[in-house]
Motif scaffolding. Structure first.
Motif, mmCIF file in Angstrom:
data_model
loop_
_atom_site.group_PDB
_atom_site.id
_atom_site.type_symbol
_atom_site.label_atom_id
_atom_site.label_comp_id
_atom_site.label_asym_id
_atom_site.label_seq_id
_atom_site.Cartn_x
_atom_site.Cartn_y
_atom_site.Cartn_z
ATOM 1 N N VAL A 79 0.848 -1.196 0.000
ATOM 2 C CA VAL A 79 0.000 0.000 0.000
ATOM 3 C C VAL A 79 0.882 1.244 0.000
ATOM 4 C CG1 VAL A 79 -1.843 1.265 1.150
ATOM 5 C CG2 VAL A 79 -1.757 -1.237 1.333
ATOM 6 N N VAL A 80 0.612 2.151 -0.929
ATOM 7 C CA VAL A 80 1.312 3.437 -0.986
ATOM 8 C C VAL A 80 0.262 4.540 -1.003
ATOM 9 C CG1 VAL A 80 2.853 4.928 -2.310
ATOM 10 C CG2 VAL A 80 3.310 2.467 -2.181
ATOM 11 N N THR A 81 0.354 5.447 -0.032
ATOM 12 C CA THR A 81 -0.590 6.553 0.109
ATOM 13 C C THR A 81 0.153 7.876 0.037
ATOM 14 O OG1 THR A 81 -2.049 5.222 1.507
ATOM 15 C CG2 THR A 81 -2.316 7.612 1.611
ATOM 16 N N ASP A 82 -0.397 8.834 -0.701
ATOM 17 C CA ASP A 82 0.241 10.148 -0.802
ATOM 18 C C ASP A 82 -0.801 11.248 -0.652
ATOM 19 O OD1 ASP A 82 -0.899 11.019 -3.399
ATOM 20 O OD2 ASP A 82 0.342 9.454 -4.279
ATOM 21 N N ASP A 83 -0.301 12.488 -0.566
ATOM 22 C CA ASP A 83 -1.183 13.647 -0.477
ATOM 23 C C ASP A 83 -1.043 14.526 -1.720
ATOM 24 O OD1 ASP A 83 1.335 14.652 -0.081
ATOM 25 O OD2 ASP A 83 0.861 15.783 1.733
ATOM 26 N N GLY A 84 -0.804 13.878 -2.857
ATOM 27 C CA GLY A 84 -0.621 14.599 -4.114
ATOM 28 C C GLY A 84 -1.927 15.094 -4.706
ATOM 29 N N PHE A 85 -1.857 15.478 -6.000
ATOM 30 C CA PHE A 85 -3.041 16.091 -6.612
ATOM 31 C C PHE A 85 -4.118 15.100 -7.025
ATOM 32 C CE2 PHE A 85 0.424 16.273 -9.898
ATOM 33 C CZ PHE A 85 0.002 15.220 -10.670
ATOM 34 N N GLY A 86 -3.889 13.821 -6.844
ATOM 35 C CA GLY A 86 -4.948 12.840 -7.018
ATOM 36 C C GLY A 86 -5.338 12.566 -8.468
ATOM 37 N N ILE A 87 -6.325 11.690 -8.604
ATOM 38 C CA ILE A 87 -6.847 11.284 -9.909
ATOM 39 C C ILE A 87 -8.346 11.560 -9.909
ATOM 40 C CG2 ILE A 87 -7.096 9.385 -11.553
ATOM 41 C CD1 ILE A 87 -4.805 7.970 -10.055
ATOM 42 N N SER A 88 -8.828 12.210 -10.939
ATOM 43 C CA SER A 88 -10.253 12.530 -10.994
ATOM 44 C C SER A 88 -11.080 11.266 -11.194
ATOM 45 C CB SER A 88 -10.536 13.512 -12.138
ATOM 46 O OG SER A 88 -10.357 12.875 -13.391
ATOM 47 N N ASP A 91 -10.912 10.016 -14.732
ATOM 48 C CA ASP A 91 -9.649 9.413 -15.164
ATOM 49 C C ASP A 91 -9.365 8.066 -14.517
ATOM 50 O OD1 ASP A 91 -9.163 11.495 -16.841
ATOM 51 O OD2 ASP A 91 -7.683 12.490 -15.566
ATOM 52 N N LEU A 92 -10.084 7.725 -13.464
ATOM 53 C CA LEU A 92 -9.836 6.450 -12.791
ATOM 54 C C LEU A 92 -10.034 5.260 -13.719
ATOM 55 C CD1 LEU A 92 -11.352 6.930 -9.221
ATOM 56 C CD2 LEU A 92 -8.968 6.422 -9.789
ATOM 57 N N ALA A 93 -10.956 5.386 -14.668
ATOM 58 C CA ALA A 93 -11.229 4.267 -15.583
ATOM 59 C C ALA A 93 -10.010 3.912 -16.415
ATOM 60 C CB ALA A 93 -12.406 4.612 -16.492
ATOM 61 N N LEU A 94 -9.145 4.908 -16.717
ATOM 62 C CA LEU A 94 -7.978 4.677 -17.566
ATOM 63 C C LEU A 94 -6.678 4.566 -16.782
ATOM 64 C CD1 LEU A 94 -8.680 7.154 -20.514
ATOM 65 C CD2 LEU A 94 -8.943 4.661 -20.525
ATOM 66 N N ARG A 145 -8.680 11.216 -4.291
ATOM 67 C CA ARG A 145 -9.512 12.410 -4.108
ATOM 68 C C ARG A 145 -8.700 13.637 -4.518
ATOM 69 N NH1 ARG A 145 -12.253 14.472 1.593
ATOM 70 N NH2 ARG A 145 -13.220 16.384 0.768
ATOM 71 N N PRO A 146 -8.998 14.222 -5.655
ATOM 72 C CA PRO A 146 -8.285 15.438 -6.078
ATOM 73 C C PRO A 146 -8.757 16.647 -5.283
ATOM 74 C CG PRO A 146 -9.832 14.715 -7.770
ATOM 75 C CD PRO A 146 -9.951 13.746 -6.654
ATOM 76 N N PRO A 147 -7.989 17.734 -5.296
ATOM 77 C CA PRO A 147 -8.401 18.943 -4.574
ATOM 78 C C PRO A 147 -9.767 19.435 -5.062
ATOM 79 C CG PRO A 147 -6.125 19.124 -5.291
ATOM 80 C CD PRO A 147 -6.672 17.893 -5.938
ATOM 81 N N GLY A 148 -10.609 19.844 -4.140
ATOM 82 C CA GLY A 148 -11.915 20.373 -4.494
ATOM 83 C C GLY A 148 -13.012 19.337 -4.616
#
Length: 222
Positions: A79-88, A91-94, A145-148
């Motif tokens: 498991v790798v967890t980060d606080d980056g800008f995430g994936i919408s 875009d998760l499907a690809l 979870r992306p910002p916003g």
């Protein structure tokens, strides 16, 4: 030191095969076999997967990266967890599809530095193969979870394809990638890294990968 004599210009040798019982035909491989072969070239061992996931987190401008893996058999869960800008959500499907990436868009992005020394390619990776490979030889789940965004979304993958649609989930900003049962369909590697001895050695390799990146990428405390 005595060297062997040089070989003649032509050599003939005989094998134990005395007859040809059948002729193997050349045929195209099924796509899932192609994907497994490609995944084995990218993810040669569990520590290679951890390296790829850490680099994905760094490319996402993460300021904190948490890495965990099971012991003594590291194959069970990574498991790798980060606080980056995430994936919408879209875009998760690809995200786990081979050669789908947000890091380049054209061949010109692969060229060297411009005259002023700048380069379009400034990421650790760009091919979009790590997550696809992980889903081809293991059980992959991404929560992001992306910002916003009002909430996180979780997506599971199998054989480089999304399984169903993203589901709403609790989660902080950033991305969590979890891979379970690594090399589940690659018996030789599962035996090698799933044994007690192999698991201990790979655990040490994985810990060294994390140590090296943590030292190289560490920032002074504000």
């Amino acid at each position: 030191m005595n060297l062997p004599p040089p070989l003649p210009a032509g050599v003939t040798f005989y094998t134990k095969n005395t007859a040809v019982s059948s002729v193997n035909k050349i045929r195209p491989l099924p796509q899932h076999v192609i994907d497994s072969i490609a995944a084995g070239e990218v993810l040669t061992r569990p520590s290679a997967l951890i390296k790829e996931l850490i680099e994905n987190s760094l490319d996402a401008s993460s300021s904190r990266i948490d890495v965990s893996f099971s012991a003594p058999v590291i194959l069970d869960k990574i498991v790798v967890t980060d606080d980056g800008f995430g994936i919408s959500r879209q875009d998760l499907a690809l995200a786990a599809t081979r050669f789908c990436t947000s890091k380049i868009s054209s061949a010109s992005d692969l060229s060297g530095p411009d005259a002023d020394g700048s380069s379009a390619l400034d990421t650790f990776g760009f091919r979009g193969e790590a997550l696809a490979s992980a889903s081809s030889v293991g059980r992959l789940r991404i929560t992001s979870r992306p910002p916003g965004a009002g909430c996180a979304f979780v997506q599971c993958y199998s054989a480089g394809m999304a399984s169903g649609k993203p589901r709403p989930s609790a989660g902080n900003m950033g991305t969590t990638v979890m891979v379970e049962d690594l090399f589940l369909n690659v018996p030789a590697r599962k035996r090698a890294y799933g044994s007690v001895a192999g698991g201990r050695e790979e655990y040490s390799r994985a810990a060294e990968v994390v140590r090296r990146y943590s030292i190289h990428c560490v920032c002074p405390w504000p």
